[in-house]
Design a protein around this motif. Structure first.
Motif, PDB file in Angstrom:
ATOM      1  N   SER A 130      -4.266  -1.275  -7.144  1.00 19.60           N
ATOM      2  CA  SER A 130      -4.336  -2.213  -6.013  1.00 19.60           C
ATOM      3  C   SER A 130      -2.985  -2.404  -5.339  1.00 19.60           C
ATOM      4  O   SER A 130      -2.667  -3.501  -4.865  1.00 19.60           O
ATOM      5  CB  SER A 130      -4.878  -3.571  -6.487  1.00 19.60           C
ATOM      6  OG  SER A 130      -4.005  -4.164  -7.436  1.00 19.60           O
ATOM      7  N   GLY A 131      -2.144  -1.328  -5.300  1.00 24.66           N
ATOM      8  CA  GLY A 131      -0.858  -1.440  -4.614  1.00 24.66           C
ATOM      9  C   GLY A 131      -1.060  -1.875  -3.172  1.00 24.66           C
ATOM     10  O   GLY A 131      -1.934  -1.382  -2.463  1.00 24.66           O
ATOM     11  N   LEU A 132      -0.230  -2.819  -2.746  1.00 24.41           N
ATOM     12  CA  LEU A 132      -0.428  -3.446  -1.433  1.00 24.41           C
ATOM     13  C   LEU A 132       0.696  -3.026  -0.483  1.00 24.41           C
ATOM     14  O   LEU A 132       1.873  -3.169  -0.780  1.00 24.41           O
ATOM     15  CB  LEU A 132      -0.458  -4.969  -1.589  1.00 24.41           C
ATOM     16  CG  LEU A 132      -0.978  -5.778  -0.408  1.00 24.41           C
ATOM     17  CD1 LEU A 132      -2.431  -5.400  -0.089  1.00 24.41           C
ATOM     18  CD2 LEU A 132      -0.891  -7.265  -0.716  1.00 24.41           C
ATOM     19  N   GLU A 133       0.309  -2.518   0.688  1.00 25.79           N
ATOM     20  CA  GLU A 133       1.273  -2.062   1.685  1.00 25.79           C
ATOM     21  C   GLU A 133       1.693  -3.235   2.572  1.00 25.79           C
ATOM     22  O   GLU A 133       0.942  -4.173   2.796  1.00 25.79           O
ATOM     23  CB  GLU A 133       0.641  -0.975   2.561  1.00 25.79           C
ATOM     24  CG  GLU A 133       1.589  -0.353   3.565  1.00 25.79           C
ATOM     25  CD  GLU A 133       0.924   0.735   4.383  1.00 25.79           C
ATOM     26  OE1 GLU A 133       1.623   1.365   5.209  1.00 25.79           O
ATOM     27  OE2 GLU A 133      -0.299   0.950   4.206  1.00 25.79           O
ATOM     28  N   GLY A 134       2.955  -3.144   3.064  1.00 26.55           N
ATOM     29  CA  GLY A 134       3.430  -4.119   4.051  1.00 26.55           C
ATOM     30  C   GLY A 134       4.043  -5.383   3.467  1.00 26.55           C
ATOM     31  O   GLY A 134       4.357  -6.314   4.218  1.00 26.55           O
TER      32      GLY A 134
END
Length: 216
Positions: A130-134
């Motif tokens: 669940s790596g989150l961008e931004g």
């Protein structure tokens, strides 16, 4: 005739003897039945004078008694010194509830070719994918003071990276912390760290590559 005379004389003799015996028995019987009165002498009573009162003997004092031996007074025994009680320990504190939405894992560090910080931000703590961008990440000290380094933004898989000294350059040395900020620069996570970069070699426990992961 002569024989008859002798017989008559013997018969008369027997009669006189019998009469004498009878008179003797009668006399003895009368003597026995009639008691002889004797005069009883009345006793003479002599008055006994009253006893002369005598003075009671003076009281005699009891013999002096030897006082019992007094026990030797022993000096008071000093009580053994008492160890002061240990100060009460504070009750264990419960888990700290963070006021932030984002939290941080314990830091890690290892030797590498350059000195840098590289880790990830996860949108779900239970999902490693669940790596989150931004997301914006900054560096600073343990008090929350930012270094004069621009924030970095996580890539598509949630990775963020800071280069403190490139490979082949003198290694950066110092203690670094990291945290998340919003678009206005306000902190929105717990502070992660410390990452202590020491510039040592791999066999001496060198810390060159440090990381702290964030999750929600």
């Amino acid at each position: 005739m002569k024989q008859w005379g002798i017989r008559l004389a013997l018969g008369l003799l027997f009669c006189v003897a019998a009469l004498g015996c009878h008179l003797t028995d009668t006399f003895l019987a009368q003597a026995t039945l009639t008691p002889t009165r004797t005069r009883t002498v009345k006793p003479t009573f002599t008055a006994i004078p009253p006893p002369t009162p005598t003075q009671p003997p003076p009281p005699t004092a009891p013999p002096p008694t030897k006082p019992p031996p007094t026990a030797t007074r022993r000096p008071p025994t000093r009580p053994p010194p008492t160890k002061p009680p240990a100060p009460p320990q504070p009750p264990p504190s419960g888990p700290t509830v963070s006021p932030y939405e984002w939290h941080v894992n314990p830091p890690g560090c290892e030797h590498s070719g350059g000195v840098y910080v590289k880790a990830k931000v996860y949108g779900d703590k239970n999902n490693p994918d669940s790596g989150l961008e931004g997301m914006r990440v900054v560096l600073g000290d343990g008090a929350g003071n930012r270094f004069d380094i621009p924030p970095v933004t996580t890539t598509w898989d949630g990775t963020y990276s800071f280069t403190l000294s490139a490979d082949g350059q003198p290694p950066y040395k110092g203690t670094v912390y990291a945290w998340l900020v919003d678009a206005n620069g306000k902190r929105i996570s717990d502070i992660g760290g410390p990452m202590v970069f020491n510039g040592l070699g791999p066999d001496a426990g060198g810390c060159w590559h440090g990381w702290v992961d964030f999750w929600r």
